[in-house]
Scaffold this active site. Structure first.
Site, short mmCIF file in Angstrom:
data_model
loop_
_atom_site.label_atom_id
_atom_site.label_comp_id
_atom_site.label_asym_id
_atom_site.label_seq_id
_atom_site.Cartn_x
_atom_site.Cartn_y
_atom_site.Cartn_z
N PRO A 188 0.82 -1.21 0.00
CA PRO A 188 0.00 0.00 0.00
C PRO A 188 0.86 1.26 0.00
O PRO A 188 1.70 1.43 0.87
CB PRO A 188 -0.79 -0.10 1.31
CG PRO A 188 -0.48 -1.46 1.87
CD PRO A 188 0.79 -1.89 1.28
N GLU A 189 0.66 2.09 -0.97
CA GLU A 189 1.31 3.40 -0.96
C GLU A 189 0.22 4.43 -0.67
O GLU A 189 -0.92 4.07 -0.41
CB GLU A 189 2.00 3.65 -2.31
CG GLU A 189 3.08 2.60 -2.55
CD GLU A 189 4.25 3.07 -3.38
OE1 GLU A 189 4.70 4.22 -3.20
OE2 GLU A 189 4.73 2.30 -4.21
N HIS B 29 -3.26 -14.67 9.11
CA HIS B 29 -2.60 -13.39 9.39
C HIS B 29 -3.56 -12.28 9.80
O HIS B 29 -3.24 -11.11 9.69
CB HIS B 29 -1.79 -12.97 8.17
CG HIS B 29 -0.78 -13.99 7.77
ND1 HIS B 29 0.27 -14.36 8.58
CD2 HIS B 29 -0.66 -14.74 6.65
CE1 HIS B 29 0.98 -15.30 7.96
NE2 HIS B 29 0.44 -15.55 6.79
N ARG C 232 3.35 -10.06 6.66
CA ARG C 232 4.76 -9.80 7.00
C ARG C 232 4.95 -9.04 8.30
O ARG C 232 6.07 -8.86 8.77
CB ARG C 232 5.44 -9.04 5.86
CG ARG C 232 5.50 -9.88 4.61
CD ARG C 232 6.27 -9.20 3.52
NE ARG C 232 5.93 -9.82 2.25
CZ ARG C 232 6.37 -9.43 1.08
NH1 ARG C 232 7.18 -8.39 1.00
NH2 ARG C 232 6.02 -10.04 -0.01
N ARG D 103 22.02 18.69 -0.50
CA ARG D 103 21.80 17.24 -0.42
C ARG D 103 22.49 16.53 -1.56
O ARG D 103 22.29 16.87 -2.72
CB ARG D 103 20.30 16.92 -0.46
CG ARG D 103 19.54 17.42 0.73
CD ARG D 103 19.97 16.68 1.98
NE ARG D 103 18.89 16.62 2.93
CZ ARG D 103 18.16 15.51 3.16
NH1 ARG D 103 18.43 14.40 2.56
NH2 ARG D 103 17.18 15.55 4.02
#
Length: 272
Positions: A2-3, A91, A111, A153
DNA sequence: AGGTTCGCCTGCGGGC
DNA sequence: TGCCCGCAGGCGAACC
């Protein structure tokens, strides 16, 4: 995985089922997530009303009077609205039930990179959230901001835009896609970006995320099904997962390299 | 302080 | 068919 668009879609999807509802049941089957679930979570949640369902970056916020339930889906986490009697599988780590509702909110995460945390007070002030960068779709995220943060940076641009302290919600997939759209080589040193590059990059990130959110919007009903949605965001990927295949702009084979241990795909001709 | 690497996990695909 | 291995990755922590 999921983003931000997925988390936004989940947020919108579950809100109608849980907002203004009072929690009356909490089942915790597994406490070993990214951070162990606090022992008294059940005590904290039961009897409280979910006043608001929000998102900050990839963190979901279920706001209540005494505090908030903060949920992160990590890599493989899912949240579904299911009939209360739905049998738990391997799960399925947390179930939350609501007064007068025949449905539960179920957190599933093979996970266990995800998190379910109780946070007292304002969740935005929690140490994990307080230093997050701006929301990518907000006005605060613009070329001026990005240029300012890029100064000095030296990291690769890709690592830079994936840093949640710079901007939230840009994971590996969308970083690859946005850099391709912007025509910027992911390996470039961040401080080489000029204002035009920043402008293109900001625009590309917004475009990619908006597109994915609208794609997710069409699958809202999947969050109340047993199966959930399966990778609807993968439909229109231009570079991610396409290493070695022809660039959809120029036809040249896409390069695949690793930046910060993450697979990076780009076109050496179109991105510079 | 910026940059880099590590570790948490399981599912899956490939090789044998 | 089954085992082993490597890979995938968000992101904080612990390094350098």
């Amino acid at each position: 995985m999921p983003e931000l668009p997925e988390v936004e879609t989940i947020c919108r999807g579950i809100a109608p089922f849980i907002k203004s509802k009072t929690i009356d049941k909490v089942i915790i089957r597994e406490t070993r997530l990214r951070w162990p679930i606090t022992r008294n979570l059940k005590g904290k949640l039961c009897g409280q009303c979910v006043e608001q369902v929000d998102r900050r970056g990839k963190y979901l916020l279920l706001r209540m009077r005494e505090g908030s339930l903060v949920i992160h889906l990590g890599m493989s986490g899912r949240l579904r609205i299911l009939p209360s009697a739905t049998k738990a599988e391997k799960h399925d780590h947390v179930d939350i039930g609501f007064m007068g509702s025949a449905q539960i909110l179920r957190f599933t995460d093979p996970r266990r990179f995800g998190a379910v945390m109780w946070v007292e007070g304002n969740p935005l002030e929690h140490k994990l959230l307080v230093n997050l960068g701006p929301e990518p779709l907000s006005k605060n995220f613009d070329k001026t901001y990005l240029l300012k943060r890029s100064c000095g940076r030296k990291v690769a641009v890709k690592s830079f835009i994936m840093d949640s302290h710079i901007v939230v919600g840009v994971g590996n997939i969308y970083a690859n896609e946005a850099l391709f759209l912007a025509g910027i080589n992911p390996l470039r040193q961040t401080n080489s970006l000029d204002v035009q590059d920043c402008s293109k990059l900001v625009c590309a990130i917004k475009t990619v995320l908006k597109k994915a959110i609208s794609a997710g919007g069409t699958t809202l009903r999947d969050f109340v099904s047993a199966e959930g949605s399966a990778g609807y965001f993968q439909q229109s990927l231009l570079v991610y997962g396409r290493g070695g295949q022809p660039c959809l702009h120029c036809g040249m084979a896409l390069e695949e390299v690793r930046i910060g241990q993450r697979s990076t795909i780009y076109c050496s001709q179109c991105q510079n």
